[in-house]
Motif scaffolding. Structure first.
Motif, PDB file in Angstrom:
ATOM      1  N   ILE A  54       0.840  -1.206   0.000  1.00 25.10           N
ATOM      2  CA  ILE A  54       0.000   0.000   0.000  1.00 25.10           C
ATOM      3  C   ILE A  54       0.870   1.249   0.000  1.00 25.10           C
ATOM      4  CG2 ILE A  54      -1.650   1.361   1.341  1.00 25.10           C
ATOM      5  CD1 ILE A  54      -2.863  -1.281   2.319  1.00 25.10           C
ATOM      6  N   MET A  55       1.863   1.281   0.892  1.00 29.51           N
ATOM      7  CA  MET A  55       2.704   2.474   1.000  1.00 29.51           C
ATOM      8  C   MET A  55       3.509   2.711  -0.269  1.00 29.51           C
ATOM      9  SD  MET A  55       5.775   3.409   3.678  1.00 29.51           S
ATOM     10  CE  MET A  55       7.027   2.566   2.694  1.00 29.51           C
ATOM     11  N   HIS A  56       4.154   1.670  -0.785  1.00 29.72           N
ATOM     12  CA  HIS A  56       5.031   1.882  -1.935  1.00 29.72           C
ATOM     13  C   HIS A  56       4.241   2.120  -3.230  1.00 29.72           C
ATOM     14  CE1 HIS A  56       8.972   1.605  -0.183  1.00 29.72           C
ATOM     15  NE2 HIS A  56       8.644   0.503   0.468  1.00 29.72           N
ATOM     16  N   ILE A  57       3.078   1.525  -3.377  1.00 33.97           N
ATOM     17  CA  ILE A  57       2.246   1.844  -4.542  1.00 33.97           C
ATOM     18  C   ILE A  57       1.795   3.295  -4.466  1.00 33.97           C
ATOM     19  CG2 ILE A  57       0.055   1.387  -5.705  1.00 33.97           C
ATOM     20  CD1 ILE A  57       0.345  -1.544  -4.795  1.00 33.97           C
ATOM     21  N   ALA A  58       1.379   3.738  -3.276  1.00 31.60           N
ATOM     22  CA  ALA A  58       0.962   5.135  -3.116  1.00 31.60           C
ATOM     23  C   ALA A  58       2.110   6.087  -3.440  1.00 31.60           C
ATOM     24  CB  ALA A  58       0.454   5.371  -1.696  1.00 31.60           C
ATOM     25  N   ARG A 143      -8.017  -0.791  -0.231  1.00 31.45           N
ATOM     26  CA  ARG A 143      -7.652  -1.995   0.515  1.00 31.45           C
ATOM     27  C   ARG A 143      -8.363  -2.120   1.863  1.00 31.45           C
ATOM     28  NH1 ARG A 143      -5.901  -5.670  -2.590  1.00 31.45           N
ATOM     29  NH2 ARG A 143      -5.251  -6.727  -0.682  1.00 31.45           N
ATOM     30  N   GLU A 144      -9.328  -1.258   2.113  1.00 25.61           N
ATOM     31  CA  GLU A 144      -9.960  -1.240   3.435  1.00 25.61           C
ATOM     32  C   GLU A 144     -10.638  -2.568   3.778  1.00 25.61           C
ATOM     33  OE1 GLU A 144     -13.056   1.574   5.983  1.00 25.61           O
ATOM     34  OE2 GLU A 144     -12.873   1.838   3.818  1.00 25.61           O
ATOM     35  N   ASP A 145     -11.264  -3.185   2.797  1.00 30.02           N
ATOM     36  CA  ASP A 145     -12.012  -4.417   3.033  1.00 30.02           C
ATOM     37  C   ASP A 145     -11.355  -5.617   2.379  1.00 30.02           C
ATOM     38  OD1 ASP A 145     -14.091  -4.576   4.645  1.00 30.02           O
ATOM     39  OD2 ASP A 145     -15.627  -4.018   3.208  1.00 30.02           O
ATOM     40  N   ASP A 146     -10.053  -5.769   2.520  1.00 30.66           N
ATOM     41  CA  ASP A 146      -9.361  -6.817   1.755  1.00 30.66           C
ATOM     42  C   ASP A 146      -9.213  -8.134   2.503  1.00 30.66           C
ATOM     43  OD1 ASP A 146      -7.388  -6.167   3.579  1.00 30.66           O
ATOM     44  OD2 ASP A 146      -6.014  -5.312   2.111  1.00 30.66           O
ATOM     45  N   ARG A 178      -9.524 -13.084   1.148  1.00 31.86           N
ATOM     46  CA  ARG A 178      -8.355 -12.204   0.987  1.00 31.86           C
ATOM     47  C   ARG A 178      -8.253 -11.698  -0.445  1.00 31.86           C
ATOM     48  NH1 ARG A 178      -4.176 -14.027   5.615  1.00 31.86           N
ATOM     49  NH2 ARG A 178      -5.802 -14.448   7.128  1.00 31.86           N
ATOM     50  N   LYS A 179      -8.276 -10.413  -0.574  1.00 30.56           N
ATOM     51  CA  LYS A 179      -8.357  -9.761  -1.882  1.00 30.56           C
ATOM     52  C   LYS A 179      -6.956  -9.482  -2.432  1.00 30.56           C
ATOM     53  CE  LYS A 179      -9.921  -5.298  -3.726  1.00 30.56           C
ATOM     54  NZ  LYS A 179     -10.545  -4.018  -3.315  1.00 30.56           N
ATOM     55  N   PRO A 180      -6.606 -10.073  -3.579  1.00 32.82           N
ATOM     56  CA  PRO A 180      -5.299  -9.772  -4.176  1.00 32.82           C
ATOM     57  C   PRO A 180      -5.229  -8.313  -4.635  1.00 32.82           C
ATOM     58  CG  PRO A 180      -6.320 -11.724  -5.176  1.00 32.82           C
ATOM     59  CD  PRO A 180      -7.376 -11.049  -4.374  1.00 32.82           C
ATOM     60  N   PHE A 181      -4.021  -7.849  -4.883  1.00 30.87           N
ATOM     61  CA  PHE A 181      -3.841  -6.513  -5.456  1.00 30.87           C
ATOM     62  C   PHE A 181      -4.110  -6.526  -6.961  1.00 30.87           C
ATOM     63  CE2 PHE A 181      -1.862  -5.525  -1.483  1.00 30.87           C
ATOM     64  CZ  PHE A 181      -1.922  -4.147  -1.360  1.00 30.87           C
ATOM     65  N   PHE A 269       2.751  -9.936  -2.003  1.00 37.55           N
ATOM     66  CA  PHE A 269       1.439 -10.113  -1.384  1.00 37.55           C
ATOM     67  C   PHE A 269       0.588 -11.079  -2.196  1.00 37.55           C
ATOM     68  CE2 PHE A 269      -3.002  -9.336  -0.698  1.00 37.55           C
ATOM     69  CZ  PHE A 269      -3.105  -9.170   0.669  1.00 37.55           C
ATOM     70  N   ASP A 270       0.495 -10.854  -3.491  1.00 43.06           N
ATOM     71  CA  ASP A 270      -0.335 -11.731  -4.309  1.00 43.06           C
ATOM     72  C   ASP A 270       0.210 -13.160  -4.335  1.00 43.06           C
ATOM     73  OD1 ASP A 270      -2.004  -9.620  -4.767  1.00 43.06           O
ATOM     74  OD2 ASP A 270      -1.943  -9.750  -6.953  1.00 43.06           O
ATOM     75  N   SER A 271       1.526 -13.319  -4.222  1.00 40.38           N
ATOM     76  CA  SER A 271       2.078 -14.682  -4.161  1.00 40.38           C
ATOM     77  C   SER A 271       1.656 -15.377  -2.874  1.00 40.38           C
ATOM     78  CB  SER A 271       3.606 -14.647  -4.274  1.00 40.38           C
ATOM     79  OG  SER A 271       4.220 -14.209  -3.071  1.00 40.38           O
ATOM     80  N   TYR A 272       1.545 -14.642  -1.772  1.00 39.23           N
ATOM     81  CA  TYR A 272       1.061 -15.239  -0.533  1.00 39.23           C
ATOM     82  C   TYR A 272      -0.396 -15.688  -0.681  1.00 39.23           C
ATOM     83  CZ  TYR A 272       5.186 -13.845   2.170  1.00 39.23           C
ATOM     84  OH  TYR A 272       6.470 -13.710   2.651  1.00 39.23           O
TER      85      TYR A 272
END
Length: 413
Positions: A54-58, A143-146, A178-181, A269-272
């Protein structure tokens, strides 16, 4: 076990590193903030990679809104006529971390205030701060409801009526919430099943981990045992350290540095998500279960070792595929796309093992070391490592082709 992981992660964050730039500084701050937040975050790779993504994409989107170089993750961003990319990056990072960890604001704000104080007091700084804050809030809302926090655990332990089973529930079983990016859904890259228990492949893997991964193994030497314990640490802080080193020793333009950290953590994250989906789809047994029940697999080449124990603590989730390896596969694909597959030397250290370090000459070398560490640690089988790394590589490749594209890549789509 938990305190060991906290120490390992904290040490990764505080290990010597050259202070480089706004991207690296905020990565260090984010990792330290998560350690300070405690058990809910530390030891949870979903939570850690989520924060970093979230931080690095922002930050990447904020920089590219001010000075477009690559495509952005968020669509329809405002295009300010005069805005400081650095101010936008500082504001985006600060907004994310304070929103996620408000108790840590006292440790977060000094970096933010120092970063802004180093910039001219002009319209560009004000505009940059505004755009950075706006983009960070949009990322947080996205990402609030992920499903990372607060989703219901409905795992049903396998048993028969009246039969006792261990009562500690496994972690991350609620992957469907769990919602992927970027992935379309959590099962997009689900691999095929683990080896048949009657197969020669299963017998090979069984015997390798049985011999090499035991707490009292006669096969592992001191270096291999040390390596198993060293790489017990989680993926997000380890790969953050590697990316910080490479960002310092192989400098890139600001937007490219931001892109590297964003892609790395998004892909991890998506790999997890992908690997946990596979774990709970197949529910394959861990070595300690398999080896203590080696007489039940209907394979004449295996037999039971009633008192076998792994060198390191077995993680509380199914074995197949290897999650460390999946995250490493994703990270490796991303970093090789940026720094190449050739020699890129870096060293990893952490204070939980004073005087111990791992120096790699290539990114793939670190991946190989971690995969072997899972066998030497007695928590994984070789086929699981290979499938996990391949799964992560597929996720990483997908991410690279889907977002934060350079101008040349956009033209090819």
């Amino acid at each position: 076990m938990f305190m060991h992981r906290i120490l390992a992660i904290a040490a990764l964050i505080t290990c010597p590193a050259v202070r480089a730039d706004v991207i690296v500084d905020w990565n260090v701050r984010a990792n330290a903030t998560m350690v300070a937040e405690g058990p809910k975050v530390v030891g949870n790779p979903f939570a850690m990679s989520r924060t970093l993504a979230i931080m690095h994409i922002a930050m990447s989107d904020a920089i590219n809104a001010c000075d477009p170089t690559v495509t952005t993750y968020l669509a329809d961003l405002p295009k300010p006529p005069d805005a400081s990319s650095l101010a936008a990056a500082h504001a985006a990072a600060r907004t994310v971390l304070v929103a996620l960890y408000p108790r840590q604001v006292g440790d977060i704000d000094p970096l933010y205030l120092a970063g802004l104080a180093a910039l001219p007091d002009d319209v560009a700084k004000v505009s940059g701060v505004q755009i950075g804050m706006q983009i960070a809030r949009r990322m947080l809302a996205r990402r609030e409801d992920d499903g990372i926090f607060g989703s219901t655990d409905t795992y049903q332990p396998a048993t028969s009526p009246g039969m006792y089973v261990p009562t500690s529930l496994p972690v991350a079983s609620n992957v469907a919430s769990r919602k992927p990016f970027l992935m379309r859904d959590y099962s997009q890259f689900r691999p095929g099943p683990p080896p048949l228990l009657r197969s020669a492949l299963w017998a090979r893997d069984f015997h390798e981990t049985h011999e090499w991964g035991a707490a009292n193994s006669a096969r592992c030497d001191a270096l291999q045992t040390e390596t198993a314990r060293f790489w017990e640490q989680l993926g997000p802080p380890a790969w953050s350290q590697v990316t910080r080193v490479l960002s310092t020793t192989r400098p890139l333009p600001l937007a490219e540095r931001a892109r590297a950290f964003a892609l790395l953590n998004l892909a991890m994250f998506d790999s997890y998500v992908a690997v946990v989906d596979a774990k709970y789809h197949y529910r394959f047994w861990r070595p300690i279960t398999a080896i203590r029940n080696g007489d039940l697999d209907d394979n004449p080449l295996t037999e039971r070792d009633a008192s076998w124990k792994a060198l390191i603590d077995t993680p509380p989730h199914p074995e197949y595929p290897c999650a460390h390896c999946a995250a490493d596969g994703a990270a490796g694909i991303v970093l090789r796309s940026i720094h190449g597959a050739g020699a890129v030397p870096f060293t990893v250290t952490f204070a939980a093992m004073p005087g111990v370090e791992r120096t790699c000459t290539r990114i793939q070398q670190m991946q190989n070391d971690i995969a072997m560490a899972r066998i030497w640690g007695g928590v994984h089988f070789r086929n699981s490592n290979e499938v996990g790394e391949a799964l992560g590589a597929k996720v990483g490749t997908y991410v690279l082709g889907a977002t934060l594209l350079r101008s040349g890549q956009q033209a090819q789509r």
